[in-house]
Design a protein around this motif. Sequence first.
Motif, PDB file in Angstrom:
ATOM      1  N   VAL A  31       0.813  -1.208   0.000  1.00  0.00           N
ATOM      2  CA  VAL A  31       0.000   0.000   0.000  1.00  0.00           C
ATOM      3  C   VAL A  31       0.852   1.267   0.000  1.00  0.00           C
ATOM      4  CG1 VAL A  31      -0.216   0.254   2.510  1.00  0.00           C
ATOM      5  CG2 VAL A  31      -2.111   0.980   1.028  1.00  0.00           C
ATOM      6  N   VAL A  32       2.099   1.164   0.450  1.00  0.00           N
ATOM      7  CA  VAL A  32       2.946   2.360   0.520  1.00  0.00           C
ATOM      8  C   VAL A  32       3.610   2.707  -0.804  1.00  0.00           C
ATOM      9  CG1 VAL A  32       3.446   1.970   2.958  1.00  0.00           C
ATOM     10  CG2 VAL A  32       5.016   1.105   1.227  1.00  0.00           C
ATOM     11  N   GLY A 157      -3.477   3.091  -1.901  1.00  0.00           N
ATOM     12  CA  GLY A 157      -2.462   4.009  -1.403  1.00  0.00           C
ATOM     13  C   GLY A 157      -2.412   5.302  -2.196  1.00  0.00           C
ATOM     14  N   THR A 161      -3.449   8.960  -0.696  1.00  0.00           N
ATOM     15  CA  THR A 161      -2.354   9.927  -0.673  1.00  0.00           C
ATOM     16  C   THR A 161      -2.719  11.200  -1.432  1.00  0.00           C
ATOM     17  OG1 THR A 161      -0.699   8.174  -0.498  1.00  0.00           O
ATOM     18  CG2 THR A 161       0.060  10.305  -1.329  1.00  0.00           C
ATOM     19  N   TRP A 166      -0.892  10.769   2.930  1.00  0.00           N
ATOM     20  CA  TRP A 166      -0.321   9.421   2.977  1.00  0.00           C
ATOM     21  C   TRP A 166      -0.560   8.743   4.316  1.00  0.00           C
ATOM     22  CZ3 TRP A 166       3.145   8.199   6.716  1.00  0.00           C
ATOM     23  CH2 TRP A 166       3.892   9.232   7.298  1.00  0.00           C
ATOM     24  N   ILE A 169      -3.209   5.872   4.628  1.00  0.00           N
ATOM     25  CA  ILE A 169      -3.023   4.481   4.229  1.00  0.00           C
ATOM     26  C   ILE A 169      -2.850   3.604   5.470  1.00  0.00           C
ATOM     27  CG2 ILE A 169      -2.032   5.125   2.011  1.00  0.00           C
ATOM     28  CD1 ILE A 169       0.714   4.518   3.047  1.00  0.00           C
TER      29      ILE A 169
END
Length: 480
Positions: A31-32, A157, A161, A166, A169
């Motif tokens: 997800v990042v 993500g 974001t 961000w 998330i």
Amino acid sequence: MSQQTAPRGGVLWALLITSVAGFMAALDNLVVTTALPSIREDLGGALHDLEWTVSAYTLTFAVLLMTGAALGDRFGRRRLFVAGLALFTAASAAAALAPGIDSLIAARAVQGVGAAVMMPLTLTLLTAAVPAEKRGMAYGIWGAVNGLAVASGPLIGGTLTEHISWQWIFWLNVPLGIALIPLARLRLKESHGAGTPLDIQGTLLASGGLFGIVYGLVRGPVDGWTGTSVLTALIAGTVLLAGFVAHGIRARNPMLPMRLFRSRAFAGINAAGLLMFLGMFGSIFLLSQYMQGVLGYSPTEAGLRMLPWTAMPMVIAPIAGILSDRIGGRPIVVAGLALQAAGLGYLAAVATADASYASQLPGLILGGIGMALYFAPSSALVMSSVADTEHGIASGANNALREVGGALGIAIMSSVFTAQGGYESAQTFVDGLRPAVAVGAGAVALAAVAALLVPSRRRTSPTAGTPGTTPAKTLETALR
């Protein structure tokens, strides 16, 4: 295996709770990725620091999965599932509140610990709740949800974001975790396994070995492959992993008994899982950045354009689970891996600095169908390759090897990318992307070959059974 049935338990509740929990843990793998530019802008850090925001999670997740499964077998699977879910939820809040890159990496590592306790128990709790003749469909739904989480991580993500921040998330996990904890306590059945002693030595050997190898792969492009720290990490990691294998052969109660790999079914499907995740994770890590940094899409636009890949598990994986009950899991898994490899190979071939979305679409569709065909039957093959009393350790081992593959995939393919290209311009990014994704395609193709080691399903007599299985109702008996 002793069990205590909760009066308010049920198949639907077990499927809902375990699928949502599995979604949370699987989602946080990638997800990042689409949030990395924003995280770097807010918190700072070099490229290798950003890699660790992914690898810190996957490594602790991978190393402690089998320990989490063993804790559940010993102290109660529902009890440890709730504990892991609570830790994961708290660590998600800590990641959202992180004031710097180092604290974010630390929070991600703790998230991995919680996920390692929670994730393997989702499958064992689901197996305990679902009758054997319906497990193919249940695994199909569970696999679809988990597959969707892995593949849709960049979309979720990127959307959070771009439109909020961000941090969301990670905040996303908090209300889900708070809702699931009481539901799990009220609606899931408690069950126990053999209750074997914890393998502290094996855990230390595995964690040290994997950390050394991944650290060496991440630092190699930065410090040089002949640098003292890189060589030391790679050699020490290899020695420790060799010690882990020897320990698994000789120890009385190892976290991963190497005898399980005498089974062609267990060895084949786990090798396939490691290689598939190696190719898929590394590819998604780079392709999501390619769509933003080279093709100029926003985080949300990049995620939307990956929907032909990410939406397929929801459509096809339940069907794949039903088909696996009828014709066996091996042909479904092999076909899925072959399609996934073809899709990645196509994407590597058509990648240019100004590639149109239409030119990429066939590769995305092929990859999505292939991933969907893989997830559900692979779970059934893993659980049917061991006795009921070993479901916990089998689930933990399978998920651990997948996560190891993911961590290695990001490290290996990032190293290939750095060696052949870089971030200096759109063309240098493509120069690194194409060989890296080609490596990913090759890894998934090898996964298809490994899956061929799984024996074909053969019919058994209605009254025949094997120890630890339910006669006439078992899933793919004789896959040993």
